[in-house]
Design an enzyme around this catalytic site. Structure first.
Site, PDB file in Angstrom:
ATOM      1  N   SER A  30       0.661  -1.066  -0.306  1.00  0.00           N
ATOM      2  CA  SER A  30      -0.158   0.060  -0.123  1.00  0.00           C
ATOM      3  C   SER A  30       0.727   0.952  -0.073  1.00  0.00           C
ATOM      4  O   SER A  30       0.345   2.378  -0.172  1.00  0.00           O
ATOM      5  CB  SER A  30      -0.953   0.144   1.268  1.00  0.00           C
ATOM      6  N   GLU A 104      10.553  -8.809  -5.851  1.00  0.00           N
ATOM      7  CA  GLU A 104      10.864  -7.362  -4.919  1.00  0.00           C
ATOM      8  C   GLU A 104      13.010  -7.346  -5.102  1.00  0.00           C
ATOM      9  O   GLU A 104      13.289  -6.398  -5.532  1.00  0.00           O
ATOM     10  CB  GLU A 104       9.540  -6.537  -4.028  1.00  0.00           C
TER      11      GLU A 104
HETATM   12  O1  DER Z   1       5.413  -6.836   0.424  1.00  0.00           O
HETATM   13  C1  DER Z   1       5.815  -6.459   1.015  1.00  0.00           C
HETATM   14  O2  DER Z   1       7.086  -7.376   1.192  1.00  0.00           O
HETATM   15  C2  DER Z   1       5.394  -5.374   0.937  1.00  0.00           C
HETATM   16  O3  DER Z   1       6.765  -4.002   0.349  1.00  0.00           O
HETATM   17  C3  DER Z   1       5.218  -4.738   1.947  1.00  0.00           C
HETATM   18  O4  DER Z   1       5.124  -5.500   3.170  1.00  0.00           O
HETATM   19  C4  DER Z   1       4.768  -3.086   3.017  1.00  0.00           C
HETATM   20  O5  DER Z   1       3.575  -3.304   2.229  1.00  0.00           O
HETATM   21  P1  DER Z   1       2.699  -1.833   2.665  1.00  0.00           P
HETATM   22  O6  DER Z   1       3.218  -0.761   2.480  1.00  0.00           O
HETATM   23  O7  DER Z   1       0.927  -2.767   2.557  1.00  0.00           O
HETATM   24  O8  DER Z   1       2.577  -2.239   4.758  1.00  0.00           O
END
Ligand code: DER
Length: 224
Positions: A30, A104
């Site tokens: 998000s 990622e």
């Molecule tokens: O999956 C991941 O590594 C995402 O970057 C993550 O977990 C962070 O998500 P958020 O910005 O919705 O907290």
């Protein structure tokens, strides 16, 4: 998690780093979503960039935002990656809350500059969140056993609105592995990476270059 305003401030701050001609790694989650939307607005105003997505979700969001996309194997390197994190301590990250950490990590590590976007709730003195571990489905019990002998407590991640486990974009499963406070992240990362059947784990050790921490009324940028 943090407020949407904080996430937005972080994402938009990182998006300001994107300049003409860049290849940009588009993270998942998000907070990264705010960066993707901000880059999309810049593209509307004439910015010339190509995006490399890190998940089905970030690809769909980037398409909606109008960012021209390339596959990782089509581009010649990545100038900047913008991605979120579940926890940040001493420049190391736990990622994988969105079960996207395999792609990622490929993109974030390949980038010349990896910028994390977060809200204050992600910052910690020491990493102590469960570490997501993407595993080949056939190896889930052997990996679970290896995690236990490394002092961890593995839990197969079950889906919310689907019977059974979460299945990643790569067709694998995720074990969330509780280790408690992680005193030596690089040692644990090596142990997990060496375990047969582990596709990727969520410890990003010494990878991030900078973090933009949003608050409701601004953003703090820190070199890592
Ligand atoms: O999956 C991941 O590594 C995402 O970057 C993550 O977990 C962070 O998500 P958020 O910005 O919705 O907290």
């Amino acid at each position: 998690g943090g407020s949407d305003a904080a996430k937005r401030n972080a994402g938009e701050s990182a998006a300001d780093l994107v300049t003409d001609g860049m290849v940009v790694g588009l993270g998942t989650g998000s907070t990264a979503a705010h960066a993707i939307r901000a880059v999309g607005r810049a593209v509307d105003s004439g910015l010339d960039v190509r995006g490399v997505a890190t998940s089905f979700a970030s690809r769909e969001l980037a398409r909606e935002a109008g960012i021209p996309l390339s596959d990782l194997d089509e581009v010649n390197g990545i100038d900047l990656a913008i991605d979120g994190a579940d926890q940040i301590a001493d420049g190391d990250l736990v990622k994988g809350g969105g079960a996207a950490h395999a792609r990622e990590k490929i993109v974030d590590v390949a980038a010349d500059r990896f910028v994390v976007v977060a809200d204050p709730s992600k910052e910690a003195d020491r990493l102590d969140r469960a570490v997501p571990v993407e595993v080949l489905p056939a190896a889930r019990e052997t990996v679970a056993a290896a995690v236990r002998s490394a002092g961890g407590d593995p839990t197969l991640r079950s889906a919310e609105r689907k019977d059974g486990p979460v299945v990643t974009d790569n067709g694998n499963l995720v074990l969330d592995c509780e280790f408690g406070p992680i005193d030596a992240p690089s040692a644990l990362a090596a142990t997990l990476s060496e375990t047969p059947g582990v596709v990727e784990h969520g410890l990003f050790v010494g990878v991030a270059d900078e973090v933009h921490v949003g608050t409701d009324d601004g953003v703090t940028v820190r070199e890592l």
